[in-house]
Design a protein around this motif. Structure first.
Motif, PDB file in Angstrom:
ATOM      1  N   UNK A   1      -8.078 -11.389 -11.521  1.00  0.00           N
ATOM      2  CA  UNK A   1      -9.189 -11.309 -10.531  1.00  0.00           C
ATOM      3  C   UNK A   1      -8.906 -12.093  -9.130  1.00  0.00           C
ATOM      4  N   UNK A   2      -9.319 -11.555  -8.050  1.00  0.00           N
ATOM      5  CA  UNK A   2      -9.119 -12.170  -6.868  1.00  0.00           C
ATOM      6  C   UNK A   2     -10.383 -12.280  -6.046  1.00  0.00           C
ATOM      7  N   UNK A   3     -11.179 -11.451  -6.436  1.00  0.00           N
ATOM      8  CA  UNK A   3     -12.643 -11.344  -5.742  1.00  0.00           C
ATOM      9  C   UNK A   3     -13.522 -10.941  -6.340  1.00  0.00           C
ATOM     10  N   UNK A   4     -14.837 -11.360  -5.437  1.00  0.00           N
ATOM     11  CA  UNK A   4     -16.000 -10.896  -6.079  1.00  0.00           C
ATOM     12  C   UNK A   4     -16.817  -9.738  -5.726  1.00  0.00           C
ATOM     13  N   UNK A   5     -17.237  -8.722  -6.443  1.00  0.00           N
ATOM     14  CA  UNK A   5     -17.787  -7.514  -5.898  1.00  0.00           C
ATOM     15  C   UNK A   5     -19.124  -7.565  -6.507  1.00  0.00           C
ATOM     16  N   UNK A   6     -20.101  -7.987  -5.439  1.00  0.00           N
ATOM     17  CA  UNK A   6     -21.619  -8.043  -5.849  1.00  0.00           C
ATOM     18  C   UNK A   6     -22.255  -6.500  -5.953  1.00  0.00           C
ATOM     19  N   UNK A   7     -21.424  -5.779  -5.123  1.00  0.00           N
ATOM     20  CA  UNK A   7     -22.275  -4.298  -5.469  1.00  0.00           C
ATOM     21  C   UNK A   7     -21.682  -3.310  -6.306  1.00  0.00           C
TER      22      UNK A   7
ATOM     23  N   UNK B   1     -14.097   1.297 -10.237  1.00  0.00           N
ATOM     24  CA  UNK B   1     -13.607   1.795  -9.218  1.00  0.00           C
ATOM     25  C   UNK B   1     -12.260   1.478  -8.552  1.00  0.00           C
ATOM     26  N   UNK B   2     -11.862   1.887  -7.303  1.00  0.00           N
ATOM     27  CA  UNK B   2     -10.972   1.315  -6.807  1.00  0.00           C
ATOM     28  C   UNK B   2     -11.081   1.200  -5.224  1.00  0.00           C
ATOM     29  N   UNK B   3     -10.400   0.148  -4.689  1.00  0.00           N
ATOM     30  CA  UNK B   3     -10.538  -0.299  -3.490  1.00  0.00           C
ATOM     31  C   UNK B   3      -9.190  -0.551  -2.702  1.00  0.00           C
ATOM     32  N   UNK B   4      -9.168  -0.457  -1.468  1.00  0.00           N
ATOM     33  CA  UNK B   4      -7.666  -0.472  -0.788  1.00  0.00           C
ATOM     34  C   UNK B   4      -7.578  -1.960  -0.166  1.00  0.00           C
ATOM     35  N   UNK B   5      -8.472  -2.545   0.382  1.00  0.00           N
ATOM     36  CA  UNK B   5      -8.169  -3.945   1.195  1.00  0.00           C
ATOM     37  C   UNK B   5      -8.940  -5.015   0.582  1.00  0.00           C
ATOM     38  N   UNK B   6      -8.264  -6.056   0.394  1.00  0.00           N
ATOM     39  CA  UNK B   6      -8.794  -7.216  -0.393  1.00  0.00           C
ATOM     40  C   UNK B   6      -8.532  -8.373   0.454  1.00  0.00           C
ATOM     41  N   UNK B   7      -8.389  -8.190   1.620  1.00  0.00           N
ATOM     42  CA  UNK B   7      -8.338  -9.670   2.666  1.00  0.00           C
ATOM     43  C   UNK B   7      -9.458  -9.717   3.639  1.00  0.00           C
TER      44      UNK B   7
ATOM     45  N   UNK C   1     -20.754  -1.088  -9.467  1.00  0.00           N
ATOM     46  CA  UNK C   1     -21.660  -0.620 -10.361  1.00  0.00           C
ATOM     47  C   UNK C   1     -21.314  -0.618 -11.667  1.00  0.00           C
ATOM     48  N   UNK C   2     -20.276  -1.548 -12.084  1.00  0.00           N
ATOM     49  CA  UNK C   2     -19.710  -1.756 -13.416  1.00  0.00           C
ATOM     50  C   UNK C   2     -18.955  -3.271 -13.243  1.00  0.00           C
ATOM     51  N   UNK C   3     -17.870  -3.100 -13.804  1.00  0.00           N
ATOM     52  CA  UNK C   3     -17.055  -4.558 -13.979  1.00  0.00           C
ATOM     53  C   UNK C   3     -16.040  -4.532 -13.153  1.00  0.00           C
ATOM     54  N   UNK C   4     -15.196  -3.725 -12.760  1.00  0.00           N
ATOM     55  CA  UNK C   4     -14.102  -3.912 -11.793  1.00  0.00           C
ATOM     56  C   UNK C   4     -13.989  -2.955 -10.741  1.00  0.00           C
ATOM     57  N   UNK C   5     -13.630  -3.605  -9.817  1.00  0.00           N
ATOM     58  CA  UNK C   5     -13.326  -2.794  -8.599  1.00  0.00           C
ATOM     59  C   UNK C   5     -11.777  -3.106  -8.295  1.00  0.00           C
ATOM     60  N   UNK C   6     -10.807  -2.165  -9.113  1.00  0.00           N
ATOM     61  CA  UNK C   6      -9.365  -2.450  -9.158  1.00  0.00           C
ATOM     62  C   UNK C   6      -8.646  -2.021  -7.738  1.00  0.00           C
ATOM     63  N   UNK C   7      -7.615  -2.777  -7.576  1.00  0.00           N
ATOM     64  CA  UNK C   7      -6.611  -2.437  -6.620  1.00  0.00           C
ATOM     65  C   UNK C   7      -6.336  -0.850  -6.880  1.00  0.00           C
ATOM     66  N   UNK C   8      -5.933   0.075  -5.744  1.00  0.00           N
ATOM     67  CA  UNK C   8      -5.578   1.433  -5.967  1.00  0.00           C
ATOM     68  C   UNK C   8      -4.472   1.472  -6.840  1.00  0.00           C
ATOM     69  N   UNK C   9      -3.339   0.749  -6.806  1.00  0.00           N
ATOM     70  CA  UNK C   9      -2.055   0.810  -7.936  1.00  0.00           C
ATOM     71  C   UNK C   9      -2.755   0.515  -9.073  1.00  0.00           C
TER      72      UNK C   9
ATOM     73  N   UNK D   1      -8.618 -16.363   0.026  1.00  0.00           N
ATOM     74  CA  UNK D   1      -8.819 -16.210   1.385  1.00  0.00           C
ATOM     75  C   UNK D   1      -7.950 -15.263   1.770  1.00  0.00           C
ATOM     76  N   UNK D   2      -7.096 -15.428   2.995  1.00  0.00           N
ATOM     77  CA  UNK D   2      -6.222 -14.726   3.487  1.00  0.00           C
ATOM     78  C   UNK D   2      -4.937 -14.416   2.576  1.00  0.00           C
ATOM     79  N   UNK D   3      -4.927 -15.300   1.521  1.00  0.00           N
ATOM     80  CA  UNK D   3      -3.548 -15.337   0.883  1.00  0.00           C
ATOM     81  C   UNK D   3      -3.673 -14.449  -0.547  1.00  0.00           C
ATOM     82  N   UNK D   4      -4.307 -13.462  -0.452  1.00  0.00           N
ATOM     83  CA  UNK D   4      -4.701 -12.710  -1.577  1.00  0.00           C
ATOM     84  C   UNK D   4      -3.254 -12.251  -2.248  1.00  0.00           C
TER      85      UNK D   4
END
Length: 127
Positions: free
Chosen positions: A91-97, A27-33, A99-107, A39-42
């Protein structure tokens, strides 16, 4: 003789590395901070959060993966993959929810698939 042996080893290594990819979803997500790893230095750019299977109790932080779209998962965009494209992500974060393997940045997602799909089948391997 030695040249032939080196060539054979190279061919076999290429075969086994090409066949070692795992299947999953992205999937993709847009905010990783803030992120679980930095932490805040993503870092910005081609990054990802990963599901429990890859997270490895936080040891996945900083690992790099090659991700390739293999197909759509819904009727909205039946052929979302950009043919032949792969993307390398950190890899910069954990995505416990997830549904697969990766929650990618939108880019990162957009580099391999149509973002209108939102959820795609993938192959991935650690690099």
């Amino acid at each position: 003789m030695m040249k032939g042996l080196v060539m054979l080893i190279g061919i076999l290594a290429g075969y086994f590395s090409a066949t070692s990819a795992d299947d999953g979803f992205a999937t993709f997500y847009t905010i990783y901070n803030p992120s679980a790893c930095y932490g805040n230095d993503t870092p910005l750019g081609l990054i990802a959060a990963v599901s429990h299977e890859i997270w490895d109790n936080g040891n996945a932080c900083g690992r790099r993966y090659r991700v390739t779209c293999t197909g759509g998962t819904n009727n909205g965009v039946p052929h979302p993959c950009i043919d032949g494209e792969t993307v390398e992500v950190e890899v910069v974060d954990f995505c416990p929810g997830c549904p697969g393997a990766f929650d990618l940045s939108k880019d990162a997602f957009a580099a391999i698939a149509d973002t209108d799909a939102g959820y795609i089948g993938i192959e991935y391997d650690q690099i």
